[in-house]
Design a protein around this motif. Structure first.
Motif, PDB file in Angstrom:
ATOM      1  N   LEU A 253      25.426   6.501 -61.473  1.00 43.71           N
ATOM      2  CA  LEU A 253      25.283   7.772 -62.171  1.00 43.71           C
ATOM      3  C   LEU A 253      26.564   8.053 -62.944  1.00 43.71           C
ATOM      4  N   ARG A 254      26.411   8.810 -64.008  1.00 47.59           N
ATOM      5  CA  ARG A 254      27.583   9.298 -64.715  1.00 47.59           C
ATOM      6  C   ARG A 254      27.812  10.745 -64.291  1.00 47.59           C
ATOM      7  N   THR A 255      28.996  10.991 -63.762  1.00 44.89           N
ATOM      8  CA  THR A 255      29.342  12.292 -63.193  1.00 44.89           C
ATOM      9  C   THR A 255      30.487  12.914 -63.983  1.00 44.89           C
ATOM     10  N   LEU A 256      30.784  14.154 -63.638  1.00 41.51           N
ATOM     11  CA  LEU A 256      31.827  14.903 -64.333  1.00 41.51           C
ATOM     12  C   LEU A 256      32.936  15.298 -63.370  1.00 41.51           C
ATOM     13  N   THR A 257      34.164  15.215 -63.866  1.00 37.69           N
ATOM     14  CA  THR A 257      35.310  15.755 -63.138  1.00 37.69           C
ATOM     15  C   THR A 257      35.382  17.253 -63.411  1.00 37.69           C
ATOM     16  N   PRO A 258      36.255  17.985 -62.691  1.00 38.02           N
ATOM     17  CA  PRO A 258      36.413  19.426 -62.999  1.00 38.02           C
ATOM     18  C   PRO A 258      36.808  19.697 -64.437  1.00 38.02           C
ATOM     19  N   ASP A 259      37.415  18.691 -65.110  1.00 30.41           N
ATOM     20  CA  ASP A 259      37.829  18.864 -66.502  1.00 30.41           C
ATOM     21  C   ASP A 259      36.756  18.379 -67.470  1.00 30.41           C
ATOM     22  N   SER A 260      35.543  18.130 -66.998  1.00 27.76           N
ATOM     23  CA  SER A 260      34.419  17.680 -67.833  1.00 27.76           C
ATOM     24  C   SER A 260      34.651  16.303 -68.427  1.00 27.76           C
ATOM     25  N   VAL A 261      35.349  15.438 -67.690  1.00 29.29           N
ATOM     26  CA  VAL A 261      35.541  14.053 -68.107  1.00 29.29           C
ATOM     27  C   VAL A 261      34.525  13.185 -67.369  1.00 29.29           C
ATOM     28  N   VAL A 262      33.926  12.255 -68.100  1.00 30.05           N
ATOM     29  CA  VAL A 262      32.857  11.436 -67.537  1.00 30.05           C
ATOM     30  C   VAL A 262      33.437  10.350 -66.624  1.00 30.05           C
TER      31      VAL A 262
ATOM     32  N   LEU B 231      18.254   5.035 -51.575  1.00 29.67           N
ATOM     33  CA  LEU B 231      17.838   5.065 -50.178  1.00 29.67           C
ATOM     34  C   LEU B 231      16.315   5.051 -50.070  1.00 29.67           C
ATOM     35  N   ARG B 232      15.641   5.953 -50.765  1.00 30.97           N
ATOM     36  CA  ARG B 232      14.176   5.941 -50.821  1.00 30.97           C
ATOM     37  C   ARG B 232      13.704   6.925 -51.881  1.00 30.97           C
ATOM     38  N   ASP B 233      12.480   6.719 -52.313  1.00 30.24           N
ATOM     39  CA  ASP B 233      11.886   7.595 -53.327  1.00 30.24           C
ATOM     40  C   ASP B 233      11.350   8.865 -52.684  1.00 30.24           C
ATOM     41  N   ALA B 234      11.202   9.882 -53.499  1.00 30.12           N
ATOM     42  CA  ALA B 234      10.617  11.150 -53.072  1.00 30.12           C
ATOM     43  C   ALA B 234       9.846  11.713 -54.256  1.00 30.12           C
ATOM     44  N   PRO B 235       8.899  12.629 -54.010  1.00 33.18           N
ATOM     45  CA  PRO B 235       8.148  13.220 -55.136  1.00 33.18           C
ATOM     46  C   PRO B 235       9.059  13.921 -56.144  1.00 33.18           C
ATOM     47  N   GLU B 236      10.191  14.492 -55.687  1.00 31.50           N
ATOM     48  CA  GLU B 236      11.088  15.219 -56.578  1.00 31.50           C
ATOM     49  C   GLU B 236      12.116  14.316 -57.249  1.00 31.50           C
ATOM     50  N   GLY B 237      12.181  13.046 -56.870  1.00 30.85           N
ATOM     51  CA  GLY B 237      13.184  12.150 -57.442  1.00 30.85           C
ATOM     52  C   GLY B 237      13.491  11.008 -56.508  1.00 30.85           C
ATOM     53  N   ALA B 238      14.784  10.825 -56.242  1.00 26.94           N
ATOM     54  CA  ALA B 238      15.209   9.741 -55.362  1.00 26.94           C
ATOM     55  C   ALA B 238      16.402  10.196 -54.546  1.00 26.94           C
ATOM     56  N   TRP B 239      16.464   9.713 -53.279  1.00 25.16           N
ATOM     57  CA  TRP B 239      17.604   9.987 -52.416  1.00 25.16           C
ATOM     58  C   TRP B 239      18.621   8.876 -52.628  1.00 25.16           C
ATOM     59  N   LEU B 240      19.845   9.275 -53.009  1.00 29.68           N
ATOM     60  CA  LEU B 240      20.889   8.320 -53.369  1.00 29.68           C
ATOM     61  C   LEU B 240      22.109   8.515 -52.472  1.00 29.68           C
ATOM     62  N   THR B 241      22.741   7.421 -52.111  1.00 30.13           N
ATOM     63  CA  THR B 241      23.976   7.456 -51.326  1.00 30.13           C
ATOM     64  C   THR B 241      25.092   6.800 -52.127  1.00 30.13           C
ATOM     65  N   GLY B 242      26.334   6.999 -51.634  1.00 31.30           N
ATOM     66  CA  GLY B 242      27.496   6.431 -52.307  1.00 31.30           C
ATOM     67  C   GLY B 242      28.257   7.443 -53.131  1.00 31.30           C
ATOM     68  N   LEU B 243      27.836   8.715 -53.085  1.00 33.02           N
ATOM     69  CA  LEU B 243      28.484   9.771 -53.847  1.00 33.02           C
ATOM     70  C   LEU B 243      29.278  10.685 -52.921  1.00 33.02           C
ATOM     71  N   PRO B 244      30.223  11.456 -53.464  1.00 34.96           N
ATOM     72  CA  PRO B 244      30.918  12.469 -52.650  1.00 34.96           C
ATOM     73  C   PRO B 244      29.933  13.530 -52.154  1.00 34.96           C
ATOM     74  N   ASP B 245      30.410  14.368 -51.220  1.00 34.78           N
ATOM     75  CA  ASP B 245      29.530  15.399 -50.667  1.00 34.78           C
ATOM     76  C   ASP B 245      29.070  16.386 -51.741  1.00 34.78           C
ATOM     77  N   THR B 246      29.936  16.714 -52.686  1.00 31.75           N
ATOM     78  CA  THR B 246      29.561  17.570 -53.815  1.00 31.75           C
ATOM     79  C   THR B 246      29.927  16.842 -55.095  1.00 31.75           C
ATOM     80  N   VAL B 247      29.045  16.899 -56.068  1.00 31.46           N
ATOM     81  CA  VAL B 247      29.265  16.153 -57.301  1.00 31.46           C
ATOM     82  C   VAL B 247      28.460  16.791 -58.423  1.00 31.46           C
ATOM     83  N   ASP B 248      29.023  16.702 -59.644  1.00 29.49           N
ATOM     84  CA  ASP B 248      28.323  17.149 -60.846  1.00 29.49           C
ATOM     85  C   ASP B 248      27.792  15.921 -61.557  1.00 29.49           C
ATOM     86  N   VAL B 249      26.478  15.825 -61.688  1.00 34.89           N
ATOM     87  CA  VAL B 249      25.820  14.639 -62.224  1.00 34.89           C
ATOM     88  C   VAL B 249      25.217  14.965 -63.589  1.00 34.89           C
ATOM     89  N   ILE B 250      25.461  14.076 -64.559  1.00 36.84           N
ATOM     90  CA  ILE B 250      24.844  14.223 -65.872  1.00 36.84           C
ATOM     91  C   ILE B 250      23.396  13.755 -65.764  1.00 36.84           C
TER      92      ILE B 250
END
Length: 428
Positions: free
Chosen positions: A370-379, A387-406
């Motif tokens: 995924l492409r994410t954003l820092t607090p300064d809006s840098v990609v 991990l597995r699919d879901a009706p609303e999308g997909a469950w993904l691991t490997g990210l911080p506990d909180t993250v801003d995703v593009i």
């Protein structure tokens, strides 16, 4: 419909070409090249501020704030059903079949007669073996009676020797005093020697009697073995089901000749039934014996549930996978042997983010992320694991506990680029 597919393919090809061969030109166009801007009018007064010019040149993207949640994880495998037990019941002797055949698909109980063979001369062979056993027992009784007789002869020979020794001693004393002739002493010596020989012969008779008794015991054991062999041969004339199950084939036909190793019937046990699959070495650490597991049949979509009963400790040398078995109750026998099934094995929970599948992208090395954003809006680019699919999308691991995703526009930016991000609400 074919025309729309062709047009869509052409549009995708143009976009790919723009971002590969003409990447710099395309990025400049999207960001708005300063050289293309109209010169500021003198009436506008002072030129636009640097901050306004910078904001105007940034690429606009849509981002989503995501917080990790603990979810139940599962190892997804593809395998097949397998009978709990399956055996080919075969003949152990030669004879013709006397019983009527049982039809395949019939349910048989443990110990039920499957094939009955003709006895032939086996009854006579058993009677002969039993007669030899009786004869051997009679021979043992005779041998036992010879032992006391031989022992009594030993006692008799010992008494004669004692008497001869006394006579020898008396003759010797009388001869020394001159009261007996020398010939009498010699006669007494001969009698002693004869008595000694008789005693030794009596001892040999005892040994012979005991040897005869041992031989009789050996004869009895041989006769008993003959009787047991004859009885076992008769037992082999009836072939029984080793366990309760279904007949996968008809039993042997009436009148057919059975040879040792000839098939009488095939019996399978389907309750319980096993789900068999192979776990890759990257996932084997998440599977444990006793873990809850479920399966969905490829045909019909029926769901089943059970627990892991076996996990191999040795990998397959070719595929480097580990065999896993799951036991499933099957009282109504609706599950068949060899059906394809999708298996999910419960594993320890893990923190994951629920994000739309459209947000996934690849970096220049082909890594999924995924492409994410820092607090300064840098990609930034963050590798992730699905991990597995879901009706609303997909469950993904490997990210911080909180993250801003593009989630919109991630294909138009690269790591290190500052963007103008607009955040949208997270779906509940």
């Amino acid at each position: 419909m074919r025309i729309f597919s062709v047009l869509a393919a052409m549009v995708v090809a143009v976009i790919v070409l723009a971002f590969t061969l003409e990447r710099e030109t395309t990025m400049a166009y999207l960001q708005g090249d300063a050289g293309t801007e109209q010169p500021a009018s003198e009436n506008d007064g002072a030129a636009a501020t640097p901050m306004a010019a910078t904001a105007k040149s940034l690429i606009r993207v849509v981002a989503q704030h995501s917080v990790a949640r603990d979810i139940d994880s599962a190892v997804v495998l593809r395998g097949q059903t397998q009978a709990q037990r399956q055996v080919e019941v075969k003949a152990e002797t030669s004879s013709t079949v006397l019983s009527e055949p049982l039809q395949k698909g019939s349910f048989v109980e443990a110990g039920q007669l499957l094939c009955k063979l003709s006895p032939g001369t086996r009854g006579a062979a058993l009677a002969e073996a039993q007669a030899r056993q009786s004869e051997a027992r009679a021979g043992k009784a005779e041998a036992q009676s010879r032992v006391p007789e031989a022992q009594s002869r030993v006692a008799e020979a010992q008494a004669r020797l004692d008497e001869a020794l006394i006579n020898q001693n008396a003759a010797t004393k009388l001869s020394e005093g001159g009261f007996a002739a020398e010939t009498r002493v010699k006669s007494a010596d001969a009698t002693v020697a004869s008595a000694r020989a008789g005693l030794e012969s009596a001892h040999a008779g005892v040994q012979a009697a005991k040897s005869g008794l041992q031989s009789a015991d050996a004869g009895i054991e041989a006769a008993q073995a003959g009787v047991a062999a004859a009885q076992k041969e008769i037992e082999r004339l009836e072939i029984h089901a080793p366990f309760a199950g279904l007949l996968e084939s008809d039993t042997a036909e009436l009148g057919s000749l059975m040879q040792p190793g000839a098939l009488c019937a095939t019996v399978i046990q389907l309750d319980p039934i096993k789900l068999v699959a192979f776990v890759p070495e990257t996932e084997v650490g998440r599977v444990h014996v006793g873990a809850l597991a479920g399966g969905r049949l490829a045909a019909g979509g029926a769901d089943v549930q059970g627990r892991v009963t076996f996990l191999s400790r040795a990998a397959d040398p070719t595929t480097r996978t580990f065999r896993v078995e799951i036991e499933i109750p099957n009282p109504d026998l609706r599950l068949r042997d060899g059906q394809t099934v999708e298996i999910l094995i419960a594993a320890d929970g893990a923190p994951a983010h629920l994000l739309p599948l459209s947000a996934l992208t690849l970096n220049d090395e082909g890594t999924l992320g995924l492409r994410t954003l820092t607090p300064d809006s840098v990609v930034e680019f963050q590798p992730v694991k699905l991990l597995r699919d879901a009706p609303e999308g997909a469950w993904l691991t490997g990210l911080p506990d909180t993250v801003d995703v593009i989630v919109v526009g991630q294909e138009y930016v690269t790591a290190g680029v500052k963007v103008d991000a607009t955040f949208r609400e997270t779906a509940k």
